[in-house]
Design an enzyme around this catalytic site. Structure first.
Site, PDB file in Angstrom:
ATOM      1  N   GLU A 194       0.815  -1.213   0.000  1.00  0.00           N
ATOM      2  CA  GLU A 194       0.000   0.000   0.000  1.00  0.00           C
ATOM      3  C   GLU A 194       0.849   1.264   0.000  1.00  0.00           C
ATOM      4  O   GLU A 194       0.452   2.285  -0.544  1.00  0.00           O
ATOM      5  CB  GLU A 194      -0.923   0.012   1.224  1.00  0.00           C
ATOM      6  CG  GLU A 194      -1.880   1.183   1.268  1.00  0.00           C
ATOM      7  CD  GLU A 194      -2.853   1.082   2.423  1.00  0.00           C
ATOM      8  OE1 GLU A 194      -3.858   1.820   2.412  1.00  0.00           O
ATOM      9  OE2 GLU A 194      -2.643   0.263   3.331  1.00  0.00           O
ATOM     10  N   SER A 199      -4.093   3.661  12.121  1.00  0.00           N
ATOM     11  CA  SER A 199      -4.124   4.835  12.994  1.00  0.00           C
ATOM     12  C   SER A 199      -2.732   5.143  13.541  1.00  0.00           C
ATOM     13  O   SER A 199      -1.819   4.299  13.532  1.00  0.00           O
ATOM     14  CB  SER A 199      -5.091   4.602  14.157  1.00  0.00           C
ATOM     15  OG  SER A 199      -4.572   3.612  15.039  1.00  0.00           O
TER      16      SER A 199
END
Length: 396
Positions: A249, A371
């Site tokens: 990613e 996060s």
């Protein structure tokens, strides 16, 4: 670390820059700047046509090996492509999840049959993909996935709910992390499945965002089915496959992301100059700090991609922490530059300008894609060697 460009690299930069100048004209010119975070609802069909135009000219899968239909370009040439694409303000591509994430995952873990079935259609932008990872109780804590998958003859049957599923409303396929071994916990007993969206057992509900768009969705799986051979890797080994995909990613496209950030910063500086806000010494210092940090961010990203940075997950985790915080602060500065005008929508009933959308969407930067808490845990455990958090408290 040698980041100088060879003659071949310079020629390639000129090639892609010239191609974009030639083709982002006529019917395509109006697509400049469309799409991207907070704006993925814009001109979907037109951007899809543009993405297929790229494919027809060999500009998809540029880093894929030639045996899988790609161009096999070097890492640095991939960086050049993403930088020039961003500099041209070309429209955000709709095929990112398939081309940048699932494609490399299938090359690494897929069977020859899966590769032959899916890779050519990803390259040609004939089939679009969405990511079925997060759930209402398993966002950053992805190992808490509760969506169930069971074998029924020659098919997998899935039941559960996914959320924050980007672009599921116009995709044809969903790659899903599901619990396939009853009684298993955490990272164990998960499988990575390829599931068609257009079927009776899949319901997609768009989620309206503060930015006015609905690029995220809830996806309900109720007896959804997919063939038994649509599992990537071995059944029960889905965690390893899913983590490998997340590693893909944050690849070379991050350099294009930095170019996009630089354009946003220039917009804020230009506005501050035109409306006089730049005369505020504190605000001017904040803008200068953002500019310096952005330059450091680019060099750090290049260092990480060159293999000269931190090992394993550390490089991507550091970069995610840095750019997410930086982007949020840019949004805050943008609103300070706008002043009271920034509190009023650009038009009725709820039309936002680019800086308002930047501020609102950037609030999620420190949450999505891992996060800040998760990134810090990765760095603490894998780089600093600190003990793992007790079971039940770690947000992984």
């Amino acid at each position: 670390m040698d980041l100088s460009e060879s003659a071949d690299d310079e020629a390639f930069r000129a090639e892609i820059r010239g191609w974009l100048e030639e083709h982002l004209t006529g019917e395509w010119a109006a697509l400049r700047g469309l799409g991207g975070p907070g704006k993925d609802h814009e001109a979907i069909e037109e951007r899809l046509a543009w993405n297929r135009h790229l494919a027809a000219h060999g500009w998809t899968g540029i880093g894929w090996p030639e045996e899988h239909g790609g161009r096999g370009l070097s890492l640095w040439q991939q960086v050049i492509f993403h930088e020039e694409y961003a500099r041209a303000d070309a429209p955000a591509r709709v095929n990112h999840l398939g081309e940048e994430l699932l494609g490399p995952t299938l090359m690494a873990f897929g069977t020859p049959e899966q590769q032959q079935r899916f890779l050519p259609r990803i390259l040609a932008v004939e089939e679009l993909w969405a990511q079925g990872y997060s759930e209402p109780g398993a966002g950053s804590d992805l190992a808490n996935v509760q969506t169930k998958a069971r074998l029924d003859g020659d098919q997998w049957v899935l039941d559960g709910q996914k959320v924050w599923t980007s672009n599921a409303h116009f995709s044809q396929w969903l790659f899903v992390l599901a619990r396939s071994e009853p009684g298993s916990e955490r990272h164990h007993g998960l499988s990575f499945l390829l599931v068609p969206i257009d079927q009776e057992g899949v319901e997609v509900r768009p989620i309206e965002q503060l930015t006015g768009g609905s690029e995220f969705n809830e996806v309900f799986l109720t007896g959804a089915r997919t063939p038994a051979d649509h599992v990537v890797g071995e059944p029960g080994d889905g965690w390893r496959v899913a983590m490998a995909l997340l590693g893909f990613e944050r690849g070379v496209s991050v350099l294009g992301q930095v170019v996009g950030f630089a354009r946003e910063l220039r917009t804020v500086v230009d506005l501050a100059t035109s409306n006089g806000a730049i005369q505020d010494a504190v605000l001017r210092d904040r803008l200068a700090g953002l500019r310096a940090e952005l330059e450091v961010m680019r060099w750090q990203a290049l260092r990480g991609l060159s293999g000269d940075g931190a090992d394993g997950a550390a490089g991507p985790s550091v970069f995610k922490l840095v750019w997410a915080s930086w982007h949020q602060r840019l949004g805050e500065v943008a609103m300070d530059v706008r002043g009271l005008d920034g509190l009023v929508a650009a038009g009725a009933p709820y039309v936002l300008d680019d800086l308002q959308r930047l501020f609102l969407f950037s609030r999620a930067d420190t949450i999505y894609g891992g996060s800040d808490e998760v990134q810090r845990t990765i760095l603490a455990e894998r780089v600093l060697g600190l003990p793992r958090e007790p079971k039940g408290t770690a947000q992984r």
